[in-house]
Design a protein around this motif. Structure first.
Motif, PDB file in Angstrom:
ATOM      1  N   ALA A  42       0.829  -1.216   0.000  1.00 19.20           N
ATOM      2  CA  ALA A  42       0.000   0.000   0.000  1.00 19.20           C
ATOM      3  C   ALA A  42       0.856   1.256   0.000  1.00 19.20           C
ATOM      4  O   ALA A  42       0.481   2.270  -0.588  1.00 19.20           O
ATOM      5  N   THR A  43       2.005   1.199   0.658  1.00 20.19           N
ATOM      6  CA  THR A  43       2.842   2.403   0.723  1.00 20.19           C
ATOM      7  C   THR A  43       3.820   2.481  -0.451  1.00 20.19           C
ATOM      8  O   THR A  43       4.271   3.560  -0.809  1.00 20.19           O
ATOM      9  N   PHE A  44       4.123   1.338  -1.072  1.00 22.55           N
ATOM     10  CA  PHE A  44       5.100   1.334  -2.180  1.00 22.55           C
ATOM     11  C   PHE A  44       4.524   1.972  -3.437  1.00 22.55           C
ATOM     12  O   PHE A  44       5.196   2.755  -4.114  1.00 22.55           O
ATOM     13  N   TYR A  45       3.251   1.643  -3.742  1.00 25.14           N
ATOM     14  CA  TYR A  45       2.652   2.141  -4.982  1.00 25.14           C
ATOM     15  C   TYR A  45       1.965   3.476  -4.731  1.00 25.14           C
ATOM     16  O   TYR A  45       1.102   3.575  -3.862  1.00 25.14           O
ATOM     17  N   HIS A  46       2.374   4.486  -5.527  1.00 26.05           N
ATOM     18  CA  HIS A  46       1.896   5.835  -5.224  1.00 26.05           C
ATOM     19  C   HIS A  46       0.405   5.993  -5.464  1.00 26.05           C
ATOM     20  O   HIS A  46      -0.218   6.919  -4.965  1.00 26.05           O
ATOM     21  N   TYR A  47      -0.215   5.080  -6.242  1.00 28.82           N
ATOM     22  CA  TYR A  47      -1.645   5.268  -6.519  1.00 28.82           C
ATOM     23  C   TYR A  47      -2.535   4.812  -5.371  1.00 28.82           C
ATOM     24  O   TYR A  47      -3.733   5.020  -5.403  1.00 28.82           O
ATOM     25  N   PHE A  48      -1.950   4.203  -4.358  1.00 34.92           N
ATOM     26  CA  PHE A  48      -2.771   3.897  -3.182  1.00 34.92           C
ATOM     27  C   PHE A  48      -2.720   5.073  -2.215  1.00 34.92           C
ATOM     28  O   PHE A  48      -1.662   5.607  -1.923  1.00 34.92           O
ATOM     29  N   ARG A  49      -3.907   5.444  -1.744  1.00 34.62           N
ATOM     30  CA  ARG A  49      -4.006   6.561  -0.808  1.00 34.62           C
ATOM     31  C   ARG A  49      -4.264   6.022   0.586  1.00 34.62           C
ATOM     32  O   ARG A  49      -5.123   5.164   0.773  1.00 34.62           O
ATOM     33  N   LEU A  50      -3.544   6.568   1.579  1.00 36.31           N
ATOM     34  CA  LEU A  50      -3.705   6.111   2.955  1.00 36.31           C
ATOM     35  C   LEU A  50      -4.496   7.110   3.794  1.00 36.31           C
ATOM     36  O   LEU A  50      -4.649   6.940   4.994  1.00 36.31           O
ATOM     37  N   GLN A  51      -4.971   8.151   3.146  1.00 39.05           N
ATOM     38  CA  GLN A  51      -5.790   9.145   3.838  1.00 39.05           C
ATOM     39  C   GLN A  51      -6.975   9.483   2.934  1.00 39.05           C
ATOM     40  O   GLN A  51      -6.870   9.351   1.709  1.00 39.05           O
ATOM     41  N   PRO A  52      -8.076   9.957   3.511  1.00 38.42           N
ATOM     42  CA  PRO A  52      -9.199  10.371   2.667  1.00 38.42           C
ATOM     43  C   PRO A  52      -8.767  11.501   1.733  1.00 38.42           C
ATOM     44  O   PRO A  52      -7.883  12.283   2.072  1.00 38.42           O
ATOM     45  N   ARG A  53      -9.390  11.566   0.568  1.00 36.12           N
ATOM     46  CA  ARG A  53      -9.091  12.650  -0.365  1.00 36.12           C
ATOM     47  C   ARG A  53      -9.686  13.957   0.132  1.00 36.12           C
ATOM     48  O   ARG A  53     -10.744  13.978   0.758  1.00 36.12           O
ATOM     49  N   GLY A  54      -8.984  15.040  -0.192  1.00 32.94           N
ATOM     50  CA  GLY A  54      -9.504  16.356   0.146  1.00 32.94           C
ATOM     51  C   GLY A  54     -10.601  16.772  -0.828  1.00 32.94           C
ATOM     52  O   GLY A  54     -10.865  16.074  -1.813  1.00 32.94           O
ATOM     53  N   LYS A  55     -11.222  17.915  -0.551  1.00 34.87           N
ATOM     54  CA  LYS A  55     -12.275  18.411  -1.458  1.00 34.87           C
ATOM     55  C   LYS A  55     -11.694  18.705  -2.828  1.00 34.87           C
ATOM     56  O   LYS A  55     -12.369  18.560  -3.844  1.00 34.87           O
ATOM     57  N   HIS A  56     -10.449  19.149  -2.859  1.00 34.10           N
ATOM     58  CA  HIS A  56      -9.796  19.473  -4.129  1.00 34.10           C
ATOM     59  C   HIS A  56      -8.536  18.638  -4.299  1.00 34.10           C
ATOM     60  O   HIS A  56      -7.712  18.560  -3.394  1.00 34.10           O
ATOM     61  N   MET A  57      -8.425  18.033  -5.472  1.00 32.01           N
ATOM     62  CA  MET A  57      -7.286  17.159  -5.771  1.00 32.01           C
ATOM     63  C   MET A  57      -6.282  17.924  -6.615  1.00 32.01           C
ATOM     64  O   MET A  57      -6.616  18.363  -7.721  1.00 32.01           O
ATOM     65  N   ILE A  58      -5.076  18.094  -6.076  1.00 33.88           N
ATOM     66  CA  ILE A  58      -4.013  18.772  -6.832  1.00 33.88           C
ATOM     67  C   ILE A  58      -3.103  17.706  -7.433  1.00 33.88           C
ATOM     68  O   ILE A  58      -2.562  16.866  -6.716  1.00 33.88           O
ATOM     69  N   ASN A  59      -2.945  17.745  -8.739  1.00 27.60           N
ATOM     70  CA  ASN A  59      -2.000  16.852  -9.417  1.00 27.60           C
ATOM     71  C   ASN A  59      -0.913  17.702 -10.047  1.00 27.60           C
ATOM     72  O   ASN A  59      -1.175  18.429 -11.009  1.00 27.60           O
ATOM     73  N   LEU A  60       0.291  17.609  -9.502  1.00 27.15           N
ATOM     74  CA  LEU A  60       1.419  18.346 -10.067  1.00 27.15           C
ATOM     75  C   LEU A  60       2.103  17.453 -11.093  1.00 27.15           C
ATOM     76  O   LEU A  60       2.503  16.335 -10.786  1.00 27.15           O
ATOM     77  N   CYS A  61       2.235  17.961 -12.309  1.00 22.15           N
ATOM     78  CA  CYS A  61       2.885  17.171 -13.360  1.00 22.15           C
ATOM     79  C   CYS A  61       4.395  17.180 -13.152  1.00 22.15           C
ATOM     80  O   CYS A  61       5.007  18.241 -13.063  1.00 22.15           O
ATOM     81  N   LEU A  62       4.963  16.000 -13.045  1.00 23.08           N
ATOM     82  CA  LEU A  62       6.423  15.870 -12.935  1.00 23.08           C
ATOM     83  C   LEU A  62       6.982  15.192 -14.180  1.00 23.08           C
ATOM     84  O   LEU A  62       8.035  14.567 -14.148  1.00 23.08           O
ATOM     85  N   GLY A  63       6.243  15.294 -15.286  1.00 21.74           N
ATOM     86  CA  GLY A  63       6.758  14.799 -16.563  1.00 21.74           C
ATOM     87  C   GLY A  63       7.962  15.624 -16.985  1.00 21.74           C
ATOM     88  O   GLY A  63       8.235  16.692 -16.413  1.00 21.74           O
ATOM     89  N   THR A  64       8.670  15.158 -17.996  1.00 22.92           N
ATOM     90  CA  THR A  64       9.948  15.775 -18.365  1.00 22.92           C
ATOM     91  C   THR A  64       9.817  17.263 -18.679  1.00 22.92           C
ATOM     92  O   THR A  64      10.562  18.094 -18.148  1.00 22.92           O
ATOM     93  N   ALA A  65       8.849  17.609 -19.540  1.00 25.60           N
ATOM     94  CA  ALA A  65       8.724  19.015 -19.951  1.00 25.60           C
ATOM     95  C   ALA A  65       8.447  19.903 -18.744  1.00 25.60           C
ATOM     96  O   ALA A  65       9.026  20.990 -18.609  1.00 25.60           O
ATOM     97  N   CYS A  66       7.580  19.450 -17.862  1.00 27.60           N
ATOM     98  CA  CYS A  66       7.243  20.251 -16.678  1.00 27.60           C
ATOM     99  C   CYS A  66       8.423  20.302 -15.702  1.00 27.60           C
ATOM    100  O   CYS A  66       8.694  21.343 -15.106  1.00 27.60           O
ATOM    101  N   TYR A  67       9.112  19.181 -15.578  1.00 24.76           N
ATOM    102  CA  TYR A  67      10.246  19.155 -14.645  1.00 24.76           C
ATOM    103  C   TYR A  67      11.329  20.135 -15.104  1.00 24.76           C
ATOM    104  O   TYR A  67      11.867  20.899 -14.301  1.00 24.76           O
TER     105      TYR A  67
END
Ligand code: FES
Length: 174
Positions: free
Chosen positions: A75-100
């Motif tokens: 559960a902790t190894f894979y980033h797509y598992f969440r260990l806490q409830p989601r907030g009202k707003h979900m922030i997804n920061l792009c860490l793809g190459t162009a954005c990085y």
């Protein structure tokens, strides 16, 4: 869990999990445990509940007879598992190459400083959850932050607080 009785333990664990997960675990009983079964189980729990609570991971461990350390480890190894409830707003920061290359790490640092959370966490007031993601397909706007279903870009560190404030206001709006 305050009982040593296996039947009662099973019932308590089953009550902590969605019915389809209990059935799935039962269907795999007696088969060799594989990581793919465990990952499938955790996905089903998260799909139903939005995240994996400690109680649910305990229940999966007991019912599937998989050591809790292994359940927690997956559960902790894979980033797509969440260990806490989601907030009202979900922030997804792009860490793809162009954005990085365009400074996404600095945007991430500013978001974490503003909200007092790290990736995979939710603010105490339940307003925001922060995740990282790979290319959102809008590299021309890099660096990009997606909040809920809205893409913001190019974002500078100085704009982070203004953007977040818009969402706080949205939540407060009648
Ligand atoms: S790398 Fe960020 S949108 Fe493509």
């Amino acid at each position: 869990m305050t009982t040593d009785n296996w039947t009662e333990i099973q019932q308590a664990c089953a009550a902590a999990l969605p019915a389809n997960v209990v059935q799935f675990i039962a269907s795999k009983r007696g088969l060799p445990h594989s990581n793919s079964h465990l990952i499938a189980i955790l996905h089903m729990v998260q799909d139903a509940e939005g995240y994996l609570s400690q109680e649910q991971m305990n229940a999966v461990s007991q019912l599937a007879q998989i050591p809790l350390a292994k359940v927690t480890g997956v559960a902790t190894f894979y980033h797509y598992f969440r260990l806490q409830p989601r907030g009202k707003h979900m922030i997804n920061l792009c860490l793809g190459t162009a954005c990085y290359v365009k400074g996404a790490d600095k945007i991430g640092q500013r978001i974490m400083a503003e909200l007092g959370i790290h990736f995979g966490e939710t603010t105490k007031d339940g307003q925001f959850s922060l995740e990282s993601t790979r290319c959102l397909g809008t590299c021309g706007l890099a660096p990009v932050v997606m909040i809920d279903d809205q893409v913001h870009g190019p974002v500078t560190p100085g704009e982070v607080s203004v953007i977040l404030e818009q969402y706080v206001k949205k939540t407060k709006a009648p």
